[in-house]
Write a protein that holds these residues in place. Structure first.
Motif, PDB file in Angstrom:
ATOM      1  N   UNK A   1       1.739 108.015 -22.112  1.00  0.00           N
ATOM      2  CA  UNK A   1       1.458 106.921 -21.181  1.00  0.00           C
ATOM      3  C   UNK A   1       2.140 107.231 -19.868  1.00  0.00           C
ATOM      4  N   UNK A   2       1.486 106.857 -18.762  1.00  0.00           N
ATOM      5  CA  UNK A   2       2.110 107.136 -17.490  1.00  0.00           C
ATOM      6  C   UNK A   2       1.259 106.741 -16.300  1.00  0.00           C
ATOM      7  N   UNK A   3       1.607 107.325 -15.170  1.00  0.00           N
ATOM      8  CA  UNK A   3       0.931 107.039 -13.918  1.00  0.00           C
ATOM      9  C   UNK A   3       0.451 108.343 -13.294  1.00  0.00           C
ATOM     10  N   UNK A   4      -0.465 108.224 -12.336  1.00  0.00           N
ATOM     11  CA  UNK A   4      -0.972 109.406 -11.665  1.00  0.00           C
ATOM     12  C   UNK A   4      -1.376 109.104 -10.230  1.00  0.00           C
ATOM     13  N   UNK A   5      -1.486 110.169  -9.438  1.00  0.00           N
ATOM     14  CA  UNK A   5      -1.896 110.063  -8.048  1.00  0.00           C
ATOM     15  C   UNK A   5      -2.925 111.149  -7.766  1.00  0.00           C
ATOM     16  N   UNK A   6      -4.045 110.772  -7.180  1.00  0.00           N
ATOM     17  CA  UNK A   6      -5.075 111.725  -6.780  1.00  0.00           C
ATOM     18  C   UNK A   6      -5.036 111.869  -5.264  1.00  0.00           C
ATOM     19  N   UNK A   7      -4.669 113.067  -4.808  1.00  0.00           N
ATOM     20  CA  UNK A   7      -4.560 113.344  -3.377  1.00  0.00           C
ATOM     21  C   UNK A   7      -5.464 114.523  -3.066  1.00  0.00           C
ATOM     22  N   UNK A   8      -6.636 114.239  -2.506  1.00  0.00           N
ATOM     23  CA  UNK A   8      -7.621 115.290  -2.279  1.00  0.00           C
ATOM     24  C   UNK A   8      -8.058 115.880  -3.608  1.00  0.00           C
ATOM     25  N   UNK A   9      -7.959 117.202  -3.731  1.00  0.00           N
ATOM     26  CA  UNK A   9      -8.300 117.883  -4.982  1.00  0.00           C
ATOM     27  C   UNK A   9      -7.110 118.037  -5.927  1.00  0.00           C
TER      28      UNK A   9
ATOM     29  N   UNK B   1      -4.142 116.517  -8.429  1.00  0.00           N
ATOM     30  CA  UNK B   1      -3.877 115.389  -9.314  1.00  0.00           C
ATOM     31  C   UNK B   1      -2.451 115.496  -9.854  1.00  0.00           C
ATOM     32  N   UNK B   2      -1.615 114.542  -9.482  1.00  0.00           N
ATOM     33  CA  UNK B   2      -0.213 114.515  -9.906  1.00  0.00           C
ATOM     34  C   UNK B   2      -0.041 113.489 -11.015  1.00  0.00           C
ATOM     35  N   UNK B   3       0.680 113.864 -12.088  1.00  0.00           N
ATOM     36  CA  UNK B   3       0.873 112.969 -13.224  1.00  0.00           C
ATOM     37  C   UNK B   3       2.333 112.943 -13.654  1.00  0.00           C
ATOM     38  N   UNK B   4       2.808 111.754 -14.014  1.00  0.00           N
ATOM     39  CA  UNK B   4       4.116 111.575 -14.621  1.00  0.00           C
ATOM     40  C   UNK B   4       3.905 110.771 -15.893  1.00  0.00           C
ATOM     41  N   UNK B   5       4.250 111.366 -17.057  1.00  0.00           N
ATOM     42  CA  UNK B   5       3.934 110.752 -18.339  1.00  0.00           C
ATOM     43  C   UNK B   5       5.144 110.776 -19.275  1.00  0.00           C
ATOM     44  N   UNK B   6       5.151 109.824 -20.195  1.00  0.00           N
ATOM     45  CA  UNK B   6       6.107 109.799 -21.293  1.00  0.00           C
ATOM     46  C   UNK B   6       5.350 110.085 -22.587  1.00  0.00           C
ATOM     47  N   UNK B   7       5.923 110.930 -23.427  1.00  0.00           N
ATOM     48  CA  UNK B   7       5.288 111.273 -24.706  1.00  0.00           C
ATOM     49  C   UNK B   7       6.244 110.991 -25.854  1.00  0.00           C
TER      50      UNK B   7
ATOM     51  N   UNK C   1       9.335 113.404 -24.810  1.00  0.00           N
ATOM     52  CA  UNK C   1       9.239 114.178 -23.578  1.00  0.00           C
ATOM     53  C   UNK C   1       8.934 113.287 -22.380  1.00  0.00           C
ATOM     54  N   UNK C   2       9.474 113.672 -21.232  1.00  0.00           N
ATOM     55  CA  UNK C   2       9.034 113.168 -19.943  1.00  0.00           C
ATOM     56  C   UNK C   2       8.349 114.342 -19.252  1.00  0.00           C
ATOM     57  N   UNK C   3       7.106 114.152 -18.831  1.00  0.00           N
ATOM     58  CA  UNK C   3       6.262 115.261 -18.384  1.00  0.00           C
ATOM     59  C   UNK C   3       5.816 115.035 -16.947  1.00  0.00           C
ATOM     60  N   UNK C   4       5.993 116.045 -16.114  1.00  0.00           N
ATOM     61  CA  UNK C   4       5.473 116.035 -14.749  1.00  0.00           C
ATOM     62  C   UNK C   4       4.503 117.206 -14.614  1.00  0.00           C
ATOM     63  N   UNK C   5       3.289 116.936 -14.159  1.00  0.00           N
ATOM     64  CA  UNK C   5       2.304 118.002 -14.067  1.00  0.00           C
ATOM     65  C   UNK C   5       1.415 117.821 -12.853  1.00  0.00           C
ATOM     66  N   UNK C   6       0.773 118.909 -12.474  1.00  0.00           N
ATOM     67  CA  UNK C   6      -0.173 118.896 -11.363  1.00  0.00           C
ATOM     68  C   UNK C   6      -1.453 119.578 -11.810  1.00  0.00           C
ATOM     69  N   UNK C   7      -2.569 119.009 -11.444  1.00  0.00           N
ATOM     70  CA  UNK C   7      -3.868 119.600 -11.740  1.00  0.00           C
ATOM     71  C   UNK C   7      -4.658 119.749 -10.454  1.00  0.00           C
ATOM     72  N   UNK C   8      -5.616 120.672 -10.477  1.00  0.00           N
ATOM     73  CA  UNK C   8      -6.452 120.914  -9.307  1.00  0.00           C
ATOM     74  C   UNK C   8      -7.918 120.801  -9.706  1.00  0.00           C
TER      75      UNK C   8
END
Length: 197
Positions: A150-158, A160-166, A187-194
């Protein structure tokens, strides 16, 4: 007659929604801060405590199907993570180092709130190859676990930033040596997608 009409209308609406859905795919990578928690140990001779956290890495791919402000986002990730457990017996202590290599498959359901911000959550299945401990106190580690993110995310252009708890819903392991111990990976997870398209 009314039930048939309602059914036809429902499938028509769903069909229009799927037809208007946007499909996105791309790579994803990032960092995590992970720990192994002891929920329960059935032995008073030993003391088990959560030890140091471990920084992990993950890399993989995601896809997203968006229908209006709602989306479904399945991912496949190769993850390296773990943590440490402090074990004490009669005043003598040692550290069990958990090394976990996983194939994580989360399926997130989310809601976009505005153009940038979103919230999300969903189940995750993890297939695990791991080790922890030594010959005297070796932790058994399951081949697979079920959990949630569960978490939050931000879409900035192409991007995608995510901060999640697992968290684990099933046990990572149930024994250390001959002692029954309920072990879970958090886990606390920080990730970026394109977004490729």
């Amino acid at each position: 007659m009314h039930k048939k009409l309602m059914t036809i209308m429902l499938f028509s609406i769903l069909g229009i929604g799927v037809a208007n859905a946007q499909f996105t795919i791309g790579p994803r990578f990032g960092l995590s801060s992970s720990e192994i928690r002891i929920n329960k140990a059935d032995n008073n001779s030993y003391s088990f405590e959560t030890g140091e956290r471990k920084v992990g890495l993950h890399v993989g791919a995601f896809s997203r199907i968006t229908m209006g402000s709602v989306y479904i986002q399945p991912e496949v990730l190769l993850t390296s993570t773990g943590g440490k457990i402090n074990l004490k017996e009669g005043g003598v202590g040692q550290v069990l180092d958990y090394k976990l290599n996983k194939v994580d498959i989360p399926v997130l359901m989310g809601l976009k709130m505005g153009k940038v911000f979103r919230i999300q959550g969903g189940p995750i299945i993890s297939y695990i190859k791991g080790s922890a401990g030594n010959n005297d106190f070796k932790a058994n580690i399951k081949d697979a676990t079920v959990g949630y993110q569960a978490g939050i995310g931000f879409d900035i252009g192409n991007m995608m930033l995510d901060l999640k708890y697992e968290d684990n819903l099933s046990k990572l392991g149930n024994k250390i040596g001959g002692v029954k111990v309920d072990q879970r990976n958090h886990q606390v997870i920080a990730s970026v997608g394109f977004r490729l398209f």
